[in-house]
Structure formats: structure tokens, C-alpha cells
Scaffold this active site. Structure first.
Site, PDB file in Angstrom:
ATOM      1  N   LYS A  22       0.842  -1.210   0.000  1.00 27.34           N
ATOM      2  CA  LYS A  22       0.000   0.000   0.000  1.00 27.34           C
ATOM      3  C   LYS A  22       0.873   1.255   0.000  1.00 27.34           C
ATOM      4  O   LYS A  22       0.664   2.163  -0.810  1.00 27.34           O
ATOM      5  CB  LYS A  22      -0.885   0.016   1.250  1.00 27.34           C
ATOM      6  CG  LYS A  22      -1.598   1.336   1.464  1.00 27.34           C
ATOM      7  CD  LYS A  22      -2.404   1.359   2.749  1.00 27.34           C
ATOM      8  CE  LYS A  22      -1.643   1.784   3.967  1.00 27.34           C
ATOM      9  NZ  LYS A  22      -1.441   3.232   4.124  1.00 27.34           N
ATOM     10  N   ASN A  23       1.868   1.288   0.889  1.00 29.15           N
ATOM     11  CA  ASN A  23       2.637   2.520   1.050  1.00 29.15           C
ATOM     12  C   ASN A  23       3.534   2.818  -0.144  1.00 29.15           C
ATOM     13  O   ASN A  23       4.011   3.937  -0.302  1.00 29.15           O
ATOM     14  CB  ASN A  23       3.465   2.477   2.331  1.00 29.15           C
ATOM     15  CG  ASN A  23       2.594   2.705   3.567  1.00 29.15           C
ATOM     16  OD1 ASN A  23       1.400   2.985   3.435  1.00 29.15           O
ATOM     17  ND2 ASN A  23       3.178   2.596   4.736  1.00 29.15           N
ATOM     18  N   CYS A 120      -5.110  17.981  10.553  1.00 31.30           N
ATOM     19  CA  CYS A 120      -3.677  18.153  10.609  1.00 31.30           C
ATOM     20  C   CYS A 120      -3.299  19.519  10.073  1.00 31.30           C
ATOM     21  O   CYS A 120      -2.944  19.667   8.940  1.00 31.30           O
ATOM     22  CB  CYS A 120      -3.039  17.053   9.765  1.00 31.30           C
ATOM     23  SG  CYS A 120      -1.293  17.129   9.620  1.00 31.30           S
ATOM     24  N   VAL A 127       3.052  18.777   8.118  1.00 34.74           N
ATOM     25  CA  VAL A 127       3.708  18.609   6.812  1.00 34.74           C
ATOM     26  C   VAL A 127       4.751  19.714   6.600  1.00 34.74           C
ATOM     27  O   VAL A 127       5.049  20.091   5.481  1.00 34.74           O
ATOM     28  CB  VAL A 127       2.681  18.612   5.646  1.00 34.74           C
ATOM     29  CG1 VAL A 127       1.889  17.321   5.617  1.00 34.74           C
ATOM     30  CG2 VAL A 127       1.753  19.818   5.707  1.00 34.74           C
ATOM     31  N   ASP A 128       5.280  20.224   7.720  1.00 32.33           N
ATOM     32  CA  ASP A 128       6.233  21.328   7.619  1.00 32.33           C
ATOM     33  C   ASP A 128       7.474  20.973   6.792  1.00 32.33           C
ATOM     34  O   ASP A 128       7.966  21.783   6.002  1.00 32.33           O
ATOM     35  CB  ASP A 128       6.625  21.843   9.021  1.00 32.33           C
ATOM     36  CG  ASP A 128       7.085  20.730   9.965  1.00 32.33           C
ATOM     37  OD1 ASP A 128       6.780  19.551   9.677  1.00 32.33           O
ATOM     38  OD2 ASP A 128       7.745  21.030  10.969  1.00 32.33           O
ATOM     39  N   LEU A 129       7.952  19.730   6.940  1.00 29.80           N
ATOM     40  CA  LEU A 129       9.152  19.329   6.190  1.00 29.80           C
ATOM     41  C   LEU A 129       8.879  19.304   4.685  1.00 29.80           C
ATOM     42  O   LEU A 129       9.732  19.668   3.869  1.00 29.80           O
ATOM     43  CB  LEU A 129       9.615  17.940   6.631  1.00 29.80           C
ATOM     44  CG  LEU A 129      10.708  17.882   7.701  1.00 29.80           C
ATOM     45  CD1 LEU A 129      10.377  18.708   8.915  1.00 29.80           C
ATOM     46  CD2 LEU A 129      10.970  16.439   8.098  1.00 29.80           C
ATOM     47  N   ASP A 311       4.821   0.572  12.018  1.00 35.02           N
ATOM     48  CA  ASP A 311       3.585  -0.040  11.509  1.00 35.02           C
ATOM     49  C   ASP A 311       3.435  -1.501  11.940  1.00 35.02           C
ATOM     50  O   ASP A 311       2.410  -2.121  11.638  1.00 35.02           O
ATOM     51  CB  ASP A 311       3.545   0.048   9.972  1.00 35.02           C
ATOM     52  CG  ASP A 311       3.232   1.461   9.500  1.00 35.02           C
ATOM     53  OD1 ASP A 311       2.886   2.311  10.335  1.00 35.02           O
ATOM     54  OD2 ASP A 311       3.346   1.710   8.275  1.00 35.02           O
ATOM     55  N   ARG A 403      -8.595  -0.219   4.657  1.00 28.70           N
ATOM     56  CA  ARG A 403      -7.689   0.757   4.042  1.00 28.70           C
ATOM     57  C   ARG A 403      -6.372   0.086   3.630  1.00 28.70           C
ATOM     58  O   ARG A 403      -5.748   0.539   2.675  1.00 28.70           O
ATOM     59  CB  ARG A 403      -7.362   1.870   5.046  1.00 28.70           C
ATOM     60  CG  ARG A 403      -8.509   2.822   5.309  1.00 28.70           C
ATOM     61  CD  ARG A 403      -8.027   3.973   6.154  1.00 28.70           C
ATOM     62  NE  ARG A 403      -6.736   4.427   5.648  1.00 28.70           N
ATOM     63  CZ  ARG A 403      -5.789   4.964   6.395  1.00 28.70           C
ATOM     64  NH1 ARG A 403      -5.965   5.141   7.670  1.00 28.70           N
ATOM     65  NH2 ARG A 403      -4.644   5.339   5.851  1.00 28.70           N
TER      66      ARG A 403
HETATM   67  C1  UD1 Z   1       4.676   6.854   6.372  1.00 29.70           C
HETATM   68  C2  UD1 Z   1       3.754   5.671   6.194  1.00 29.70           C
HETATM   69  C3  UD1 Z   1       3.254   5.172   7.547  1.00 29.70           C
HETATM   70  C4  UD1 Z   1       4.432   4.906   8.473  1.00 29.70           C
HETATM   71  C5  UD1 Z   1       5.370   6.106   8.536  1.00 29.70           C
HETATM   72  C6  UD1 Z   1       6.627   5.838   9.338  1.00 29.70           C
HETATM   73  C7  UD1 Z   1       2.699   6.001   4.056  1.00 29.70           C
HETATM   74  C8  UD1 Z   1       1.462   6.287   3.299  1.00 29.70           C
HETATM   75  N1  UD1 Z   1       2.628   6.060   5.376  1.00 29.70           N
HETATM   76  O1  UD1 Z   1       3.903   7.888   6.948  1.00 29.70           O
HETATM   77  O2  UD1 Z   1       2.508   3.972   7.345  1.00 29.70           O
HETATM   78  O3  UD1 Z   1       3.934   4.647   9.781  1.00 29.70           O
HETATM   79  O4  UD1 Z   1       5.768   6.497   7.213  1.00 29.70           O
HETATM   80  O5  UD1 Z   1       7.301   4.736   8.825  1.00 29.70           O
HETATM   81  O6  UD1 Z   1       3.718   5.692   3.474  1.00 29.70           O
HETATM   82  N2  UD1 Z   1       6.706  14.740  10.565  1.00 29.70           N
HETATM   83  C9  UD1 Z   1       6.816  16.088  10.831  1.00 29.70           C
HETATM   84  N3  UD1 Z   1       6.767  16.960   9.773  1.00 29.70           N
HETATM   85  C10 UD1 Z   1       6.627  16.558   8.484  1.00 29.70           C
HETATM   86  C11 UD1 Z   1       6.528  15.182   8.217  1.00 29.70           C
HETATM   87  C12 UD1 Z   1       6.573  14.284   9.288  1.00 29.70           C
HETATM   88  O7  UD1 Z   1       6.934  16.483  11.989  1.00 29.70           O
HETATM   89  O8  UD1 Z   1       6.588  17.401   7.573  1.00 29.70           O
HETATM   90  C13 UD1 Z   1       6.765  13.775  11.689  1.00 29.70           C
HETATM   91  C14 UD1 Z   1       5.491  12.966  11.844  1.00 29.70           C
HETATM   92  O9  UD1 Z   1       4.558  13.652  12.657  1.00 29.70           O
HETATM   93  C15 UD1 Z   1       6.005  11.708  12.502  1.00 29.70           C
HETATM   94  C16 UD1 Z   1       7.403  11.546  11.908  1.00 29.70           C
HETATM   95  O10 UD1 Z   1       7.747  12.806  11.374  1.00 29.70           O
HETATM   96  O11 UD1 Z   1       6.110  11.866  13.889  1.00 29.70           O
HETATM   97  C17 UD1 Z   1       7.517  10.493  10.830  1.00 29.70           C
HETATM   98  O12 UD1 Z   1       6.544  10.740   9.829  1.00 29.70           O
HETATM   99  P1  UD1 Z   1       6.759  10.284   8.319  1.00 29.70           P
HETATM  100  O13 UD1 Z   1       7.978   9.442   8.239  1.00 29.70           O
HETATM  101  O14 UD1 Z   1       6.667  11.475   7.450  1.00 29.70           O
HETATM  102  O15 UD1 Z   1       5.501   9.343   8.089  1.00 29.70           O
HETATM  103  P2  UD1 Z   1       4.444   9.395   6.913  1.00 29.70           P
HETATM  104  O16 UD1 Z   1       5.128   9.627   5.617  1.00 29.70           O
HETATM  105  O17 UD1 Z   1       3.318  10.269   7.289  1.00 29.70           O
END
Ligand code: UD1
Length: 429
Positions: A22-23, A120, A127-129, A311, A403
């Protein structure tokens, strides 16, 4: 809403074919925005999330055709023209990964307006990054009433970007935008999850120039256009890990096929330490456990890849509820990812949670009860618990499960589980 009822007790014996990830599929689908030529994805899982993203892509002008191919399910994506660069809240809020259309829309057309993901704002799970990276690539970004408007009328340009910490989503999103930027982009502290490698290889097949695939430094030399490609989605290591834990929990012998054991060694190392037999095969893995021998308690800490996947944390915690001794489960990736703990406690598990850590004191047995799925991975952990709980366990709100798990009841039934879906006729999901 549908629920799932499980009668605990039977061992699991048989074969489970693993679906495409899925991811990975979600990011590969988004890559179709980057080209006016067809992108054919094979080994495509049919899930609520992929269906849902298909709907969003269609409204951007991508033709989406699901069909049966020589190697199972496949989907053809073709975006001869982008007809809309607007992604409305109603569509984006339902799934965070849909936010990743922003970068590719921007890269292809020079502008896009996309809702911030569900529940969010820039707060928990932000999604700041993503936005910082797109800004570094030259996008002008404005936030207004829950929407991100991004402009790059002269196109994106390469940049040196060092992420402050590892983010799967931000790495993929930046990669999806940088492939069409002018010049070279270097991404440091990039995530190394196998799904990112899968995306980078698919983009390469489409004509992108990417170095450092599977490492934490990605160098992307921008190209002016991408072509179509045919790409087979990598096996789902989280689905594979979930069924591996299910087999360990129930006892018996389950062969997982169409999979890659090497993608989940962090999990299988812990399973072996807990007393489970794990035997890699050419196309997956065999998981075996003698039900007469009790599992041993093992500690785990979730980490970015290649560490123990967040996960799979809920599933492993479930396994530990019936192990001999105490185990400490630390969650390093997401806050508040222990929502399954109180539900497992309803089944008789002894778990106490303090901040990012859960102490699981193994009990002799679990007892069936009605429980509620709180998120995707938590919901499968409740199903796994139901496999051994005495009597019946019903898991409510299984739309979470739909999902991310394809034909779950069918796959478990084939191995002898007593599991059935109770349909809610008035349910849309
Ligand atoms: C993806 C996976 C999810 C998995 C996660 C970690 C998909 C669709 N989802 O989620 O199943 O659990 O990776 O392996 O692929 N963060 C920030 N700012 C940002 C982005 C992230 O603070 O801009 C934080 C998040 O809140 C979290 C951490 O970074 O605490 C990791 O998130 P991230 O690796 O981005 O996970 P996702 O891509 O959302």
C-alpha cells in the site's frame, strides 16, 4: 459499519500470498501526474486507500483503469493533460498520503492548490518538512484557510536539502517534485524505507536520474520530461509482518509467498528471539510455532528503516501480551500510537503505557470481547489477538482494516482461522 468476528483457537496452517505494498502503491500512483504517457502498475493491491487516491487522481485528469493482468491485478494511469490542479479538503482529509499530489502537480504545471491533510494543521503529524523542501526547490508557498497554494511559474530548481529528521512522506514528496526540477537536488537524511527505493526505481524507469537509491543521500539530476513505464509494486512488508505475527500468535505453520523476507528482518529477529521459527524461502518466508511452547518476552523499539517498523508495533505488542515475562515496547516515530493498548486490555492483556513506552506483562490467555479498531495497524492487531482469545472477539470499525489489508478474512480463512465479516447494510465503507 462492518465488523469482523473471530472465534479464537484454531492453529494457522497454509499459504498466504502477500499483496503489493500500500505505502508504495500510493506514491507510485502519484508519479503518474509527472508524465503525459501511461504508467502501468502491476501487483497493485485493491484497497480502500488506493481506490480513494484513484478518485483524487481522476479529478486532476488522470485516467485510471483497473484490470486483471498476466501477473494479477494491475492499474493503468494516464494523464495526457492535467485538467485541475486543485485538491479539495473533502478528498485530501481522508488520507494523508494524498497531500503528496502537491509536488508533482507543481512540477508538471507550475502551480497547485491542495488542502492540508486531515485533522492536521501545522501541529501533530504536520507537513512542515514537505513545505520547507518544496520552498527550497523554488516554490512560492502560501497557507490560507487550510489550503496550501504553491507557485513555480518558471519551474522548480534543484537545491541542497538536509531534513532535520527522517520523514518518509517528506522524502518521497521531495523526490517526486525534484525529478522535474532544473539542475541537481541533493536530499540528505533521506528516509531509506524500501517503498522509497521502489518509487525511485520506478521514476528511473520513467527516465529520471537518481543516485544513492536505498541510502540516506539521494542525488537527483532533474530532467525536462518523463516517459511512461511498467512497474511491479514491491511486496507489502507490513502485511507480510502482520501475517507472520498472526502465525506466531496462533501457532502452526504458514508460508508467506510473493514476498521478500529480507524486508522485515528487524521483525523476524525479534520473533526468533521470542521463540518463533522463521525460514526464508525463494519467494517469502515460512513462519512456524509449536503451540505447546510459550513465547518469550522480548523488548522492541520502533525506528526508521531498517529498524523495527512503527507499523508493526501494535502487532508485536499483541504477540507479547501472551508471552512469558515482561516486555517493553518503545514508540519513537509517532506520539500517541498506543491506542490499541486499552482495546487489548479489554481482551485481558496487562499493559501500562507511560509516555512513549508500554510495559506488557505477559498473561496466560486472552478472552474474547467486543473491541474497536482505532487505526489501520491497530485494527489488525486486534484481529491477531482474536485468533487466540477464548470465545468470540468482534472488531468494530473495520473500515480502518480495509484501508490497508486486501482480502484479510479470505487469506486467514484459507489457513484455518474462523473469521467472518458482519456486514452493516447501511454502511458506505
Ligand atoms: C509513512 C507511512 C506510515 C508509516 C510512517 C513511518 C505512508 C502512506 N505512510 O507515513 O505507514 O507509519 O511512514 O514509517 O507511506 N513529521 C513532521 N513533519 C513533516 C513530516 C513528518 O513532523 O513534515 C513527523 C510525523 O509527525 C512523525 C514523523 O515525522 O512523527 C515520521 O513521519 P513520516 O515518516 O513522514 O511518516 P508518513 O510519511 O506520514
Amino acid at each position: 459499519m462492518d465488523s469482523i468476528a473471530i472465534q479464537g483457537g484454531p492453529l494457522l496452517n497454509g499459504t498466504i500470498p502477500i499483496s503489493g505494498a500500500k505505502n508504495s502503491a500510493l506514491k507510485l500512483m502519484v508519479a503518474s501526474i509527472l508524465t503525459d504517457q501511461p504508467l502501468l502498475l502491476t501487483n497493485m493491491p485493491r484497497l480502500a486507500d488506493t481506490k480513494f487516491l484513484g478518485r483524487l487522481l481522476r479529478q486532476h485528469g488522470v485516467e485510471v483503469t483497473e484490470r486483471d493482468g498476466a501477473d494479477g491485478q494491475e492499474t493503468l494511469f494516464h494523464a495526457p493533460e492535467i485538467t485541475s490542479t486543485f485538491a479539495p479538503y473533502e478528498l485530501v482529509r481522508q488520507m494523508r498520503a494524498s497531500f503528496n499530489v502537491l509536488g508533482p502537480l507543481l512540477a508538471r504545471t507550475g502551480h497547485a492548490k491542495v488542502s492540508l491533510p486531515g485533522g492536521c494543521t501545522i501541529g501533530a503529524r504536520p507537513v512542515d518538512l514537505h513545505l520547507q523542501a518544496l520552498t527550497a526547490l523554488g516554490a512560492a508557498i502560501e497557507l490560507d484557510e487550510g489550503y496550501v497554494s504553491a507557485m513555480a511559474p518558471k519551474g522548480l530548481r534543484g537545491a541542497e536539502i538536509e531534513f532535520p529528521f527522517v520523514s518518509v512522506g517528506a522524502t518521497e514528496h521531495t523526490l517526486l517534485a525534484a525529478v522535474l526540477a532544473q539542475g541537481t537536488t541533493v536530499l540528505r537524511r533521506a528516509a531509506m524505507e524500501p517503498e522509497i527505493g521502489d518509487l525511485a526505481r520506478c521514476l528511473t524507469a520513467m527516465g529520471a536520474r537518481i543516485e544513492g537509491i536505498d541510502t540516506d543521500v539521494l542525488t537527483i539530476h532533474g530532467v525536462t520530461s518523463l516517459t511512461g513505464a511498467t512497474w511491479s509494486v514491491i511486496p507489502d512488508r507490513i502485511e507480510m509482518g502482520s501475517y507472520a505475527v498472526a502465525a506466531a500468535m496462533a501457532g502452526g505453520e504458514v508460508r508467506l509467498t510473493r514476498a521478500r523476507a529480507g524486508l522485515m528482518t528487524a521483525l523476524t529477529d525479534k520473533m526468533i528471539a521470542a521463540g518463533v521459527e522463521v525460514e526464508p524461502t525463494d519467494d517469502g518466508v515460512i513462519v512456524r510455532r509449536d503451540p505447546k511452547q510459550r513465547l518469550r518476552a522480548v523488548d522492541v523499539t520502533t525506528e526508521v528503516y531498517p529498524g523495527f517498523a512503527t507499523d508493526l508495533q501494535a502487532q508485536f505488542m499483541t504477540l507479547m501480551t501472551v508471552a512469558e515475562g515482561d516486555s517493553v515496547i518503545r514508540e519513537n516515530i509517532f506520539e500517541n500510537r498506543f491506542m490499541h493498548a486499552p482495546e487489548l486490555a479489554r481482551l485481558g492483556a496487562d499493559i501500562s503505557v507511560h509516555a512513549g513506552e508500554a510495559l506488557v506483562k505477559g498473561v496466560e490467555a486472552l478472552q474474547g470481547a467486543p473491541v474497536m479498531a482505532t487505526d489501520l495497524r491497530a485494527s489488525v492487531s486486534l484481529v491477531i489477538a482474536g485468533l487466540v482469545a477464548t470465545g468470540e472477539t468482534t472488531v468494530g470499525r473495520v473500515y480502518h482494516l480495509d484501508r490497508g489489508f486486501e482480502r484479510l478474512e479470505e487469506k486467514l480463512t484459507a489457513c484455518g482461522a474462523q473469521i467472518r465479516r458482519i456486514k452493516d447494510e447501511g454502511d458506505e465503507h
